[in-house]
Design an enzyme around this catalytic site. Structure first.
Site: not given
Length: 480
Positions: A110, A140, A211-213, A270-271
């Site tokens: 992101h 992510d 901002g640490n992401s 499969v589900q």
């Protein structure tokens, strides 16, 4: 509120063998910070925002501003062309860390998503342009690459599985665009799941902000044991609840991005749902563990003979305790190779060999639909549910094939157990006690069979908008 724009970091300390002795807090993090800082980078991205016609401000009728803004927004008069919005560029900030001397950098997806330009600022102040190697939206994670005339300082990954609640950690990054910054804390919790299929987050109280992401979470040995990704906050700032994707997940993703530029996860086809205590009792099994198969569309599992109602207890020689464990093991398994899967069916275990497909190629697979003959329409009340047999019109309205067979729920008694367990009008019952049902008499017969068999509950396979799940309902109080 969960935020990914400002992520948070989690810290941990090296695994200690002593089970009882408490560790003293370090007198200072200065030596560690000095050692690892050169490997941490600030990331600035630039994105072109396409022109759009934004909705004008809204004012009450008769407001003195109403006519002014109408003329401003439509200079050509009523029906005029409106404002000529222009494309513009927007900047965003984030963090990352170098994992190899030749310039590979890990950050969050992101942070760089849709970016036209990615600039990396090293601890020395030097700026380099980065190229995107690959991304994985499921975790992510993104992998970048920069070119440098000299080897770059880098940090190794550590083993996140060795981190314990209470271990010290150090988070580093670029909070609120203020530049290189460190914050300390402890591991608050492990194995957190937020919203993703492959979530395995470390929770920390180390101060993390926007901002640490993408920044690293270090243990006390200077190893990365997490990538700061999200915070839980009512105001967008750190309140001591942050989440860092565990390094043992990140390493696998990074390895595939580096080799292929994309992820390649195994796909069983499969589900599934967890085996709860009431579901286990309804199925007559002793232990509430494993992964219960709710549907088997066309794919590897169906080809191998796996059926809805099977419980997977072992995958590739490892026991399966729940659905999360199965999903992660399938994802890590080799594509195109045969894997032994042990299932529990009708009280007996059997081993089936499944040749796994690739999940990324099967994302659009749709579950199959049960077929059968139409039954005469009449309503009935069973287990606090008012049901009616499906006909082609009702089936299509509920998102099923016109030939689908089952019982549509038209009303649910709000005082019933069925309502408490989430059944609602519009749901469709396709099986009871793992037997297909197409009429009210089919369902009542299965209730009677469960009671006669001494069972406390019965198992329903229910579809909502096509998605299946098993629900166990008590039958002890049902009339016989």
């Amino acid at each position: 509120m969960l935020s990914v724009a400002g992520s948070m970091a989690f810290g941990a300390v090296p695994y200690a063998a002593a089970p009882v002795a408490a560790q003293d807090a370090p007198s200072s993090f200065a030596d560690l910070a000095q050692q690892i800082s050169p490997s941490v980078v600030n990331i600035t991205t630039t994105t072109t925002i396409a022109a759009d016609t934004q909705r004008p401000p809204m004012f009450p009728n008769g407001s003195p501003f109403e006519e002014f803004f109408r003329d401003f927004m439509n200079p050509g008069g009523p029906g005029g062309p409106g404002p000529q919005a222009q494309p513009h560029r927007a900047e965003a900030l984030g963090s990352g860390f170098i994992i190899s001397e030749d310039g590979y950098i890990v950050t969050n997806n992101h942070v760089i998503e849709n970016a036209d330009d990615i600039q990396i600022e090293l601890f020395s102040g030097k700026t380099l342009e980065a190229k995107l190697v690959g991304t994985d939206a499921s975790t992510d994670i993104a992998l970048l690459k920069v070119e440098s005339d000299e080897p770059l300082p880098f940090v190794p990954f550590g083993n996140s599985d060795q981190m314990r609640v209470g271990d010290w950690v150090l988070a580093m990054g670029n909070p609120l665009g203020q530049g290189f910054s460190a914050s300390s804390g402890i591991v608050s919790a492990r194995n957190r799941a937020l919203q993703g299929t492959y979530d395995d987050y470390i929770q920390t109280d180390a101060a993390i902000n926007r901002g640490n992401s993408g920044g690293p979470l270090f243990n006390m040995d200077g190893q990365v044991i997490g990538v700061n990704t999200a915070i839980l906050s009512p105001n967008g700032g750190s309140i001591g609840i942050g989440f860092s994707m565990a390094s043992n997940v990140v390493q696998k993703v990074v390895q595939q991005l580096r080799e292929f530029g994309e992820t390649r996860r195994g796909w069983l086809g499969v589900q599934i749902q967890d085996v709860t205590a009431d579901v286990a009792e309804a199925m007559g099994v002793d232990t509430a563990s494993g992964a219960l198969i709710t549907d088997v569309p066309d794919g590897p599992a169906k080809d191998a003979g796996i059926q809805a109602g099977d419980i997977i207890t072992s995958f590739a020689g490892q026991n399966v305790s729940d659905t999360r464990e199965l999903v992660n093991r399938v994802a890590d398994a080799p594509i195109g190779e045969s894997v032994p899967v042990v299932v529990l069916r009708d009280g007996r275990t059997q081993t089936l060999n499944v040749t796994l497909g690739r999940r990324e190629e099967a994302q659009g697979a749709q579950p199959g639909r049960p077929n059968g003959q139409q039954t005469p329409e009449h309503n009935g009340e069973v287990l606090g549910l008012t049901v009616m047999p499906l006909n082609p019109e009702v089936a299509q309205e509920l998102g099923l094939d016109a030939e689908a067979r089952g019982l549509a729920i038209t009303e649910v008694d709000e005082m019933s157990e069925a309502f408490q367990k989430g059944l609602r009008a519009g749901d469709v019952i396709t099986e009871a006690n793992q037997q297909p049902v197409g009429s009210v008499s089919d369902l009542t017969a299965q209730v009677t069979a469960a009671v006669d068999g001494g069972r406390k509950s019965m198992l329903l396979l229910v579809r909502r908008e096509g998605a299946p799940r098993f629900v166990a309902l008590s039958v002890e109080a049902q009339p016989q």
